[in-house]
Write a protein that holds these residues in place. Structure first.
Motif, PDB file in Angstrom:
ATOM      1  N   ARG A  60       0.865  -1.343   0.045  1.00 36.48           N
ATOM      2  CA  ARG A  60      -0.050  -0.084  -0.105  1.00 36.48           C
ATOM      3  C   ARG A  60       0.788   1.378   0.237  1.00 36.48           C
ATOM      4  NH1 ARG A  60      -5.684  -2.028  -0.257  1.00 36.48           N
ATOM      5  NH2 ARG A  60      -4.761  -4.406  -0.019  1.00 36.48           N
ATOM      6  N   SER A 157      -4.395   2.185   6.533  1.00 38.40           N
ATOM      7  CA  SER A 157      -4.522   1.421   5.170  1.00 38.40           C
ATOM      8  C   SER A 157      -5.605   2.164   4.257  1.00 38.40           C
ATOM      9  CB  SER A 157      -5.091  -0.211   5.561  1.00 38.40           C
ATOM     10  OG  SER A 157      -5.032  -0.955   4.306  1.00 38.40           O
ATOM     11  N   ALA A 159      -7.739   1.796   0.238  1.00 41.36           N
ATOM     12  CA  ALA A 159      -7.966   0.662  -1.152  1.00 41.36           C
ATOM     13  C   ALA A 159      -8.536   1.804  -2.041  1.00 41.36           C
ATOM     14  CB  ALA A 159      -8.931  -0.270  -0.767  1.00 41.36           C
ATOM     15  N   GLN A 173      -0.263  -2.816  -4.936  1.00 42.27           N
ATOM     16  CA  GLN A 173      -1.131  -2.415  -5.402  1.00 42.27           C
ATOM     17  C   GLN A 173      -1.120  -1.140  -6.189  1.00 42.27           C
ATOM     18  OE1 GLN A 173      -4.810  -3.542  -3.968  1.00 42.27           O
ATOM     19  NE2 GLN A 173      -2.996  -5.341  -3.830  1.00 42.27           N
ATOM     20  N   CYS A 183      -9.423   5.946   2.600  1.00 42.78           N
ATOM     21  CA  CYS A 183      -8.012   5.853   3.751  1.00 42.78           C
ATOM     22  C   CYS A 183      -8.641   5.783   5.364  1.00 42.78           C
ATOM     23  CB  CYS A 183      -7.325   6.888   3.465  1.00 42.78           C
ATOM     24  SG  CYS A 183      -5.836   6.942   4.639  1.00 42.78           S
ATOM     25  N   THR A 215      -7.207  -3.421   6.063  1.00 41.11           N
ATOM     26  CA  THR A 215      -7.082  -3.590   4.916  1.00 41.11           C
ATOM     27  C   THR A 215      -8.090  -4.424   4.137  1.00 41.11           C
ATOM     28  OG1 THR A 215      -4.706  -3.375   5.442  1.00 41.11           O
ATOM     29  CG2 THR A 215      -5.259  -4.283   3.015  1.00 41.11           C
TER      30      THR A 215
END
Length: 238
Positions: A60, A157, A159, A173, A183, A215
């Motif tokens: 990440r 973390s 995504a 990623q 976040c 995550t």
């Protein structure tokens, strides 16, 4: 292959790569919408001038400059002192962050340098499963350093909806531009000073579980399957 290897050792090529990486990170950031939550402990410690460790998984680090705080330049990034690690450190330097290169052959020296930086009031970013894994497994070094320096660890973390998962050991990623991301920050975790081995292992497992839960939740919210743990079955995915 030999010519390519020689090229990567050239100073101008190194600067070019760092510039391209930093430029790409900025491009993704400013063409994407972000939802950031859970920063209460981070902001409180920052306002109080208290040092802390940020923990995020190696896969990440792509948006690490913005997972931190855009206008702060107090973060030190811990990375390998080898060529790939130097690229990470120097690319992060484009955002005002300092770098702490570590040599895996001299762990004691690296520990002293990081503890010294924390005791001087700096914040330090760790990828506790780096630089080469096992993937999504917290190594003890970060726990030892937090205990020696008497600073908390804050997990974080993120995504993104659109990403490319690379076939690297960490399932890196790669975020894509024109995107949407989330976040998530966790609560600060205080370790006992000079913790014994059993206590260090307890906190290592605890932080590993928190980071993985955070995550996995981020990935699911963005519509992705969680990244498989080291040694488990599962494809790279995209």
């Amino acid at each position: 292959m030999g010519a390519l290897k020689r090229l990567t050792k050239q100073a101008w090529f190194h600067r070019l790569m760092c510039g391209l990486i930093a430029g790409y990170i900025r491009f993704v950031r400013y063409t994407s919408r972000w939802d950031v939550t859970g920063t209460e402990d981070r902001d409180r410690l920052m306002a109080e001038g208290q040092p802390y460790i940020i923990a995020l998984w190696h896969n990440r680090i792509g948006m690490m400059p913005y997972a931190y705080a855009e206008k702060s330049h107090q973060l030190c990034v811990v990375a390998s002192g080898h060529r790939d690690g130097r690229i990470v450190i120097d690319a992060m330097g484009r955002f005002g962050f300092e770098g702490i290169p570590v040599d895996s052959k001299d762990g004691a020296k690296a520990t002293r340098a990081i503890v010294k930086r924390l005791k001087a009031g700096g914040h330090v970013g760790f990828t506790p499963d780096g630089p080469r894994g096992p993937r999504l497994v917290v190594k003890e070094g970060m726990i030892v350093i937090a205990s020696l320096a008497k600073v908390p660890i804050i997990p974080v973390s993120y995504a993104m909806k659109r990403r490319k998962v690379l076939g690297t050991w960490d399932r890196f990623q790669l975020p894509l531009p024109f995107n949407r991301g989330i976040c998530r920050w966790g609560a600060a975790i205080e370790l006992p000073p000079r913790a014994d081995e059993a206590t260090r292992e307890e906190y290592r497992r605890r932080i590993e579980g928190i980071l993985n839960d955070m995550t996995d939740a981020c990935d699911r919210e963005m519509g992705h399957d969680p990244v498989p743990r080291a040694g488990s079955d599962g494809g790279v995915g995209a």
